[in-house]
Design an enzyme around this catalytic site. Structure first.
Site, PDB file in Angstrom:
ATOM      1  N   LYS A 280      41.278 -25.937  -7.588  1.00 13.77           N
ATOM      2  CA  LYS A 280      39.857 -26.028  -7.233  1.00 13.77           C
ATOM      3  C   LYS A 280      39.419 -27.468  -6.951  1.00 13.77           C
ATOM      4  CE  LYS A 280      36.828 -25.034 -10.462  1.00 13.77           C
ATOM      5  NZ  LYS A 280      37.982 -24.769 -11.310  1.00 13.77           N
TER       6      LYS A 280
ATOM      7  N   THR B 198      41.362 -29.988  -6.173  1.00 13.19           N
ATOM      8  CA  THR B 198      42.082 -30.423  -4.978  1.00 13.19           C
ATOM      9  C   THR B 198      41.385 -29.938  -3.711  1.00 13.19           C
ATOM     10  OG1 THR B 198      44.126 -30.244  -6.260  1.00 13.19           O
ATOM     11  CG2 THR B 198      44.355 -30.433  -3.879  1.00 13.19           C
TER      12      THR B 198
ATOM     13  N   ARG C 194      33.537 -33.313 -12.019  1.00 17.52           N
ATOM     14  CA  ARG C 194      33.396 -33.684 -13.427  1.00 17.52           C
ATOM     15  C   ARG C 194      34.433 -34.729 -13.840  1.00 17.52           C
ATOM     16  NH1 ARG C 194      34.378 -28.272 -16.341  1.00 17.52           N
ATOM     17  NH2 ARG C 194      35.797 -28.047 -14.584  1.00 17.52           N
TER      18      ARG C 194
ATOM     19  N   LYS D 222      46.589 -28.799 -19.942  1.00 17.28           N
ATOM     20  CA  LYS D 222      46.099 -28.674 -18.581  1.00 17.28           C
ATOM     21  C   LYS D 222      46.504 -29.853 -17.705  1.00 17.28           C
ATOM     22  CE  LYS D 222      41.831 -27.649 -16.016  1.00 17.28           C
ATOM     23  NZ  LYS D 222      41.783 -28.778 -15.097  1.00 17.28           N
TER      24      LYS D 222
ATOM     25  N   ALA E 205      33.688 -25.374 -18.970  1.00 15.45           N
ATOM     26  CA  ALA E 205      33.035 -24.202 -18.381  1.00 15.45           C
ATOM     27  C   ALA E 205      33.178 -22.956 -19.244  1.00 15.45           C
ATOM     28  CB  ALA E 205      33.599 -23.932 -16.995  1.00 15.45           C
TER      29      ALA E 205
ATOM     30  N   PHE F 260      36.575 -23.557 -13.890  1.00 10.68           N
ATOM     31  CA  PHE F 260      37.303 -22.303 -14.042  1.00 10.68           C
ATOM     32  C   PHE F 260      36.928 -21.306 -12.949  1.00 10.68           C
ATOM     33  CE2 PHE F 260      37.598 -23.699 -18.667  1.00 10.68           C
ATOM     34  CZ  PHE F 260      38.887 -24.152 -18.518  1.00 10.68           C
TER      35      PHE F 260
ATOM     36  N   PHE G 169      50.705 -23.067  -0.702  1.00 11.71           N
ATOM     37  CA  PHE G 169      51.931 -23.525  -1.361  1.00 11.71           C
ATOM     38  C   PHE G 169      53.093 -23.342  -0.372  1.00 11.71           C
ATOM     39  CE2 PHE G 169      49.380 -23.548  -5.020  1.00 11.71           C
ATOM     40  CZ  PHE G 169      50.075 -24.062  -6.113  1.00 11.71           C
TER      41      PHE G 169
ATOM     42  N   TRP H 222      46.693 -30.198   0.281  1.00 14.22           N
ATOM     43  CA  TRP H 222      47.637 -30.803  -0.666  1.00 14.22           C
ATOM     44  C   TRP H 222      48.719 -31.558   0.096  1.00 14.22           C
ATOM     45  CZ3 TRP H 222      52.784 -30.877  -1.865  1.00 14.22           C
ATOM     46  CH2 TRP H 222      53.136 -31.365  -3.136  1.00 14.22           C
TER      47      TRP H 222
END
Length: 558
Positions: free
Chosen positions: A73, A75, A96, A107, A275, A303, A383, A411
């Site tokens: 998210k 990214t 954030r 994480k 969150a 999230f 991906f 990415w």
């Protein structure tokens, strides 16, 4: 093909002096408080000078429910911001600040990834500009002054059995969840049960992220309920005269932080409530400042959309008067296959049938966003293992539920990988399609708000709540807090309170274990299931791999 790691890419970035990044937004160097050459805070004076300027378009990036396969998210938020700049728009992002707890837990960092990152990555994931330390200090100053007040005569007649204010630390530490404080005799005070939460769960974190300015900050701090008297009347922070000193500690922390993306575009990083146990959005002051300075502001909510987007709409937008123009729902083929029953070690294999089964989770989030009246686009975070057939399957599924899915390769390619998404977001935002409205009205009873979220967003059949908790909600309504929104504290991994129940479950119940009144922040927290406000470290925490190499560079952080 060999790919560089995120930290290798970040270290190779050619950063511009932060004064140049500020100049892109029209911020004079005299209004920047620099922290080194590549990050700075924006002065309160400059922010006040923006009043009356027209706001840009606000774009929310949210996601499907997180899985161990990853969604990306942040990214995608960075990639879309860079993509908007790439097509000639004046855009910035608002995200954030990462917490040290997850960084050293399981994480990892939270500054984007690949060629869609914000830098300096190591600083952002560690001490950054000291905001979290300031919040921790302000929170624990109130704790110290509260215990001190009781020690020196207890003028406010606090019932020490009903002290509700816990301490905080920005670290995952299960040993501190429940403690006994003030042991050791008369000189140390009155022994009592106490405990710690993680800093990002602090009401002060929520207050800093919802306050409009320092005056509003102090007013909200003063409104924190820290304890109750024997007659059950509340004792506020202002009653023990802590709000002024706390505001002093938070004065600099209230100023938004300015950094840059790998492509030298401006990024605001400010505040960081979780969150699942808080409201999961960056600060109102950063978002509002960005909207005055840019034509497009891309922000994220933590999230999945069942938590982050719902709280963004029902708490942040409601309280700050914000109206989003569009929503991006991030999904990965890997995560959707996991929702469809594929084991993590088999996610690299093509499995269109499992993918389609897992798309039920995506479909539920699309339906939920539509309830708020904001148009949504699905971003397929690409991906290398994704196949053409799988990409097409998501596009077909999205179309079948009245949405659109766009393949994004930020990415690997940076802004080049989000040009299609950026163009589509501009079309939607400029069309004026959005007709934003919160899920519920202010005057709905507190229990009604909890049930509304549980049934309309989580698709639960019922809310299981003890009569004692119902009575507590009614007491708060009688005390004038009934118009507050609710903040659901729930697992991020499922629409239910069972983290192992993936996909789009129905027929489940939402158990409310306790409720907490965050009177200063301006919401009521409903703690559901086994969620905890102080996480623990996993069996093999990320911290085990973090170290300095022979060149003095950080390894293992991300």
């Amino acid at each position: 093909m060999t790919y560089k790691s995120d930290i290798e890419i970040a270290r190779a970035a050619v950063k511009k002096p932060i004064a140049e990044i500020g100049a892109k937004l029209g911020i004079d160097n005299s209004h920047l408080l620099p922290f080194g050459h590549d990050k700075a805070k924006i002065s309160e004076e400059f922010i006040k000078s923006l009043e009356g300027k027209k706001d840009g378009k606000l774009i929310l990036v949210t996601a499907i429910n997180p899985t161990p396969a990853g969604e990306g998210k942040t990214t995608t938020t960075v990639g879309l911001g860079d993509g908007l700049n790439k097509i000639g728009k004046n855009a910035t992002i608002c995200i954030r600040e990462p917490s040290l707890g997850p960084c050293f837990g399981m994480k990892g960092g939270a500054a984007g990834g690949g060629y869609a990152q914000v830098v300096p990555m190591e600083d952002i994931n560690l001490h950054f500009t000291g905001d979290f330390h300031a919040i921790t200090s302000a929170h624990n100053l109130l704790s110290a002054m509260l215990d001190n007040h009781v020690y020196w005569g207890n003028e406010e007649q606090i019932d020490i059995r009903r002290i509700t204010w816990r301490r905080v630390i920005d670290m995952n530490d299960r040993a501190l969840r429940s403690i006994v404080a003030s042991l050791g005799g008369v000189a140390n005070g009155y022994p009592r049960e106490a405990g710690f939460d993680i800093t990002v769960a602090s009401e002060i974190m929520a207050i800093l992220c919802l306050a409009n300015d320092l005056e509003d900050l102090q007013k909200r701090l003063g409104g924190i309920i820290v304890a109750y008297r024997r007659d059950k009347t509340p004792v506020y922070c202002r009653d023990i005269k802590a709000d002024g000193a706390m505001t002093v500690l938070l004065q600099q922390a209230m100023q938004p932080n300015l950094v840059q993306t790998l492509e030298n575009n401006p990024a605001f990083i400010h505040g960081g409530p979780f969150a699942n146990i808080a409201h999961g959005c960056n600060s109102v002051i950063a978002t509002k400042t960005a909207l005055k300075l840019a034509d497009y502001v891309v922000t994220e909510a933590g999230f999945g959309a069942d938590l982050g987007a719902e709280k963004f709409f029902d708490i942040k937008c409601r309280k700050a008067g914000l109206e989003p123009s569009a929503v991006v729902i991030v999904a990965t083929i890997r995560a959707l296959k996991m929702n469809g029953g594929v084991a993590k070690d088999a996610l690299g294999n093509e499995d269109v049938d499992a993918l389609v089964r897992g798309c039920a989770n995506l479909g539920r989030h699309i339906e939920n966003i539509q309830k708020f009246g904001v148009p949504a686009v699905v971003a397929i975070n690409h991906f290398v293992s994704d196949t053409d057939a799988e990409v097409q399957a998501i596009k077909d599924y999205a179309r079948s539920v009245g949405a659109e899915a766009i393949l994004c390769q930020h990415w690997e390619k940076g802004s080049e990988g989000t040009i299609e998404l950026a163009n589509r977001i501009v079309e939607i935002a400029e069309s004026g399609e959005s007709n934003f409205k919160p899920l519920y009205e202010d005057d709905l009873p507190l229990l009604g708000k909890i049930e509304k979220i549980a049934k309309d967003i989580y698709r639960a059949d019922k809310v299981v709540i003890d009569k004692k908790i119902e009575n507590q909600l009614r007491e708060w309504e009688a005390a004038g807090y009934g118009n507050l929104p609710v903040c659901m504290a729930k697992t991020q991994y499922s629409f239910s309170t069972d983290p192992n129940l993936r996909g789009a479950p129905t027929g489940h119940a939402i158990p409310v274990r306790e409720v907490r009144l965050s009177a200063g922040a301006g919401f009521v927290v409903a703690v559901c299931g086994d969620i905890m406000t102080m996480p623990g470290l996993p069996r093999k925490p990320s911290a085990e791999a973090i170290h300095l190499d022979a060149n003095g560079e950080i390894q293992g952080l991300f």
